[in-house]
Design an enzyme around this catalytic site. Structure first.
Site: not given
Length: 411
Positions: A266, A268, A308, A335
């Site tokens: 799976e 991606g 992150y 902002c």
């Protein structure tokens, strides 16, 4: 290392035609990645890649991957409807979710999708919609390691503990299941080819044990995702042929001559990540304690660096080989002080209007966009194998932004 196969002239032409910020995807690169993955696992006659829709949920891209033989990995109602929109159905779809609403599981069953259950409560929900002949269970192997995204340790929110699987399978068997699959994903963006082999060994041995105990046949092992891409120029690219061969060896160790257990993935990011680029113009140059280059894109377009601290390589169209003798923070207009694509990044001296290319933005990029500060999601375009361009998602407009508002008094 980042994908430098797309020429700057292509970026410049796309930006001129569609404006910026803009996501551009390279069809040739996407097809090549899918073909390399299929070739790496061609030894398994039931192999199939279920592309992780969450990585890049655009119908044009999903159709390309389906043309290359991929199924679709979905994890929500909307992703299921998107799969349906591009013509997927039945075993073309793997539905995996955690804390899934019963209605979504019901939709997956109505579509005939393969269903991957995350915990014991999902069994009770599934029985209400009818248990299919083939079911899948997601495994949390426990132990240490993993990461903040997929877990991998005992504290991961995903999957069953191995000791829980037998009872769950026996309940499913009593409700009509004949075969089962096992699924595990314990890493995100690893550059270690042996990661898949370790997953395969664990799932195969566990699956064979459960096969003996329950009388259900082991139908497939789903290695899920986790094999990643090199975001930094100094990092190596995963050798898919080696990854496939290492899995084959574990398969033979566990199964001998038996070849009826299918292998699924799976992935991606690995398929589309290197073939996506965020194009953005320099709108503002500011010198205070540092030199800042303000782009017309923001974290609302590409959240990963702000969220992150993820690295995305940046180049300046037309000046890839120029001396990188200036240092900038590449920022957006939000902002928030974390609205930065790069911090203290060596680049050629920037000028207003320069086209900055943020690489490896073909997965978990546009899909994670949002509308903070009223910064709307940008367009997506495809650079086709014929060398042309196709708009595959238009820019959001203020009218889109206001369309969901409900005005006036309510009772």
């Amino acid at each position: 290392m980042p994908n430098f196969s797309v020429k700057d002239s292509v970026f410049e032409a796309a930006a001129e035609r569609f404006g910026t910020p803009l996501y551009l995807y390279d069809e040739r690169g996407i097809r090549a990645a899918a073909r390399a993955l299929n070739a790496a696992f061609a030894w398994n006659r039931g192999f199939r890649e279920y592309y992780a829709v969450k990585a890049l949920p655009n119908p044009a891209v999903l159709r390309i991957l389906m043309e290359e033989g991929c199924g679709l990995d979905c994890s929500s109602q909307v992703e299921l409807l998107l799969a349906q929109k591009v013509g997927a159905g039945g075993s073309d779809i793997m539905f995996s979710a955690n804390a899934m609403p019963p209605s979504e599981l019901g939709l997956a069953r109505a579509m005939g999708a393969l269903v991957n259950l995350d915990d014991r409560s999902d069994v009770d929900t599934l029985t209400g919609f009818g248990v299919p002949e083939v079911v899948s269970l997601r495994v949390n192997p426990g132990g240490k390691g993993g990461n903040q995204f997929m877990g991998g340790g005992l504290d991961a929110k995903f999957g069953w503990m191995p000791s829980q699987l037998e009872d769950g399978l026996l309940v499913l068997k009593a409700a009509g299941a004949l075969r089962f699959g096992l699924h595990a994903m314990t890493a995100s963006n690893t550059l270690q080819e042996e990661y898949f082999a370790g997953n395969a060994a664990m799932l195969l041995h566990l699956g064979l044990e459960l096969e003996r105990k329950t009388g259900l046949a082991l139908d497939f092992v789903n290695l899920s995702g986790g094999l990643g891409i090199p975001y930094r120029p100094e990092e190596k690219t995963n050798d898919l042929a080696l990854a496939g061969e290492l899995v084959r060896r574990e398969y033979r160790k566990a199964l001998g001559e038996r070849d009826d257990v299918r292998v699924f993935t799976e992935l991606g990011r690995l398929l589309t990540g290197p073939s996506g680029f965020l194009l953005s113009r320099v709108l503002h140059l500011k010198r205070t304690y540092r030199d800042y280059a303000g782009l017309d894109a923001s974290a609302a377009n590409l959240l990963r660096p702000a969220m992150y601290g993820a690295y995305h390589h940046a180049t300046v169209a037309g000046r890839r080989d120029a001396p990188h003798d200036h240092v900038y923070d590449l920022t957006g207009p939000l902002c928030e002080n974390n609205d930065k694509f790069a911090v203290q990044r060596p680049l050629p001296e920037l000028r207003l209007g320069d086209l900055v290319v943020l690489h490896d933005a073909g997965a978990h990029a546009h899909a994670m966009g949002y509308q903070y500060n009223g910064r709307l999601r940008c367009a997506e375009a495809l650079h086709t194998t014929g060398g042309g361009f196709r708009l595959i998602r238009r820019n959001e407009t203020p009218e889109d932004y206001f369309a969901t508002l409900v005005e006036g008094e309510t009772e």
